[in-house]
Design a protein around this motif. Structure first.
Motif, PDB file in Angstrom:
ATOM      1  N   LEU A 167       1.199  -1.493   0.291  1.00  0.00           N
ATOM      2  CA  LEU A 167       0.001   0.237   0.340  1.00  0.00           C
ATOM      3  C   LEU A 167       1.192   1.034  -0.014  1.00  0.00           C
ATOM      4  CD1 LEU A 167      -3.262   1.339   0.685  1.00  0.00           C
ATOM      5  CD2 LEU A 167      -2.950   0.982   3.070  1.00  0.00           C
ATOM      6  N   ARG A 168       0.516   1.610  -0.950  1.00  0.00           N
ATOM      7  CA  ARG A 168       1.192   3.524  -0.617  1.00  0.00           C
ATOM      8  C   ARG A 168       0.153   4.584  -1.392  1.00  0.00           C
ATOM      9  NH1 ARG A 168       3.999   3.625  -5.676  1.00  0.00           N
ATOM     10  NH2 ARG A 168       3.001   1.673  -6.975  1.00  0.00           N
ATOM     11  N   TYR A 169       0.758   6.059  -0.961  1.00  0.00           N
ATOM     12  CA  TYR A 169       0.166   6.742  -1.338  1.00  0.00           C
ATOM     13  C   TYR A 169       0.135   7.959  -2.025  1.00  0.00           C
ATOM     14  CZ  TYR A 169      -3.284   5.244   2.655  1.00  0.00           C
ATOM     15  OH  TYR A 169      -4.275   4.866   3.341  1.00  0.00           O
TER      16      TYR A 169
ATOM     17  N   GLY B  84      -2.574  12.527  -1.601  1.00  0.00           N
ATOM     18  CA  GLY B  84      -3.299  11.241  -1.202  1.00  0.00           C
ATOM     19  C   GLY B  84      -3.978  10.301  -1.120  1.00  0.00           C
ATOM     20  N   VAL B  85      -4.249   9.739  -2.755  1.00  0.00           N
ATOM     21  CA  VAL B  85      -4.512   8.896  -3.387  1.00  0.00           C
ATOM     22  C   VAL B  85      -4.259   7.487  -2.851  1.00  0.00           C
ATOM     23  CG1 VAL B  85      -6.175   7.941  -4.809  1.00  0.00           C
ATOM     24  CG2 VAL B  85      -5.689  10.139  -4.427  1.00  0.00           C
ATOM     25  N   ALA B  86      -4.924   6.258  -2.434  1.00  0.00           N
ATOM     26  CA  ALA B  86      -4.044   5.189  -1.672  1.00  0.00           C
ATOM     27  C   ALA B  86      -4.275   3.793  -3.291  1.00  0.00           C
ATOM     28  CB  ALA B  86      -5.660   4.556  -0.855  1.00  0.00           C
ATOM     29  N   VAL B  87      -2.802   3.405  -3.209  1.00  0.00           N
ATOM     30  CA  VAL B  87      -2.840   2.438  -4.488  1.00  0.00           C
ATOM     31  C   VAL B  87      -2.261   1.533  -4.067  1.00  0.00           C
ATOM     32  CG1 VAL B  87      -0.664   3.348  -4.948  1.00  0.00           C
ATOM     33  CG2 VAL B  87      -2.081   2.402  -7.005  1.00  0.00           C
TER      34      VAL B  87
ATOM     35  N   ALA C 159      -8.545  -0.713  -2.326  1.00  0.00           N
ATOM     36  CA  ALA C 159      -6.970  -0.521  -2.006  1.00  0.00           C
ATOM     37  C   ALA C 159      -6.315  -0.735  -0.447  1.00  0.00           C
ATOM     38  CB  ALA C 159      -5.661   0.777  -2.646  1.00  0.00           C
ATOM     39  N   GLU C 160      -6.980   0.930   0.462  1.00  0.00           N
ATOM     40  CA  GLU C 160      -6.951   0.312   1.556  1.00  0.00           C
ATOM     41  C   GLU C 160      -7.517  -1.278   2.226  1.00  0.00           C
ATOM     42  OE1 GLU C 160      -8.420   3.434   3.149  1.00  0.00           O
ATOM     43  OE2 GLU C 160      -6.620   4.568   2.166  1.00  0.00           O
TER      44      GLU C 160
END
Length: 163
Positions: free
Chosen positions: A17-19, A23-26, A58-59
């Motif tokens: 998980l990255r942002y 600030g959009v989670a991917v 994603a989260e």
């Protein structure tokens, strides 16, 4: 045009998980999907397919799936390219998931020898749904046949059929 992919497989590693800077989670993960046929040695090969999912899904993937989890992915194929540090063009093909389905209870893949479809190991139970094959049919399990042991013919007219 149509670009649709549906996959069922097991994660080969924990999701990453990255942002984005906005600030959009991917989340990125790799899904091992068994092929439907066996190779010359009689073994089943698998394809290892890179998947990416965005935002709240994603989260959820990062929080609830881990290496070995059985998951279903519905999405599309995407190809892209970039220049790496050595100046070479790298081409990437991946599945952009619209939805990811969690196909087994939490922790079910941990330490169990489940097969490709998430079935129980031989002699085990089916995630608690069936304790004893000789148990009473009124238990409400999903494999129960509502017409078994009734002994009466089923009266269905052509008007009752949906086709």
């Amino acid at each position: 045009m149509l670009n649709r992919v549906v996959l069922v497989g097991r994660l080969t590693r924990d999701p990453e998980l990255r942002y984005t800077p906005n600030g959009v989670a991917v989340a990125n993960f790799t899904l091992a999907v068994n092929r439907t046929f066996s190779n010359q040695q009689g073994e089943r090969d698998a394809d290892f397919i890179n998947c990416v999912v965005w935002r709240k899904p994603a989260e959820n993937v990062a929080n609830y799936l881990k290496k070995g989890s059985l998951a279903g992915v519905d999405g599309r194929i995407q190809t892209r390219s970039y220049d790496n540090n050595e100046g070479r063009r790298v081409f990437v093909t991946e599945i952009v998931a619209d939805s990811v389905q969690f196909l087994e209870p939490r922790g079910a893949s941990q330490g169990q020898g489940n097969d490709y479809f998430g079935g129980p190991p031989s002699g085990g139970n089916d995630f608690g749904n069936q304790q004893n094959p000789n148990q009473n049919r009124s238990s409400g399990g999903f494999n129960d046949d509502p017409f078994s042991n009734d002994g009466k013919p089923i009266d269905i007219s052509d008007d009752d059929l949906p086709f």
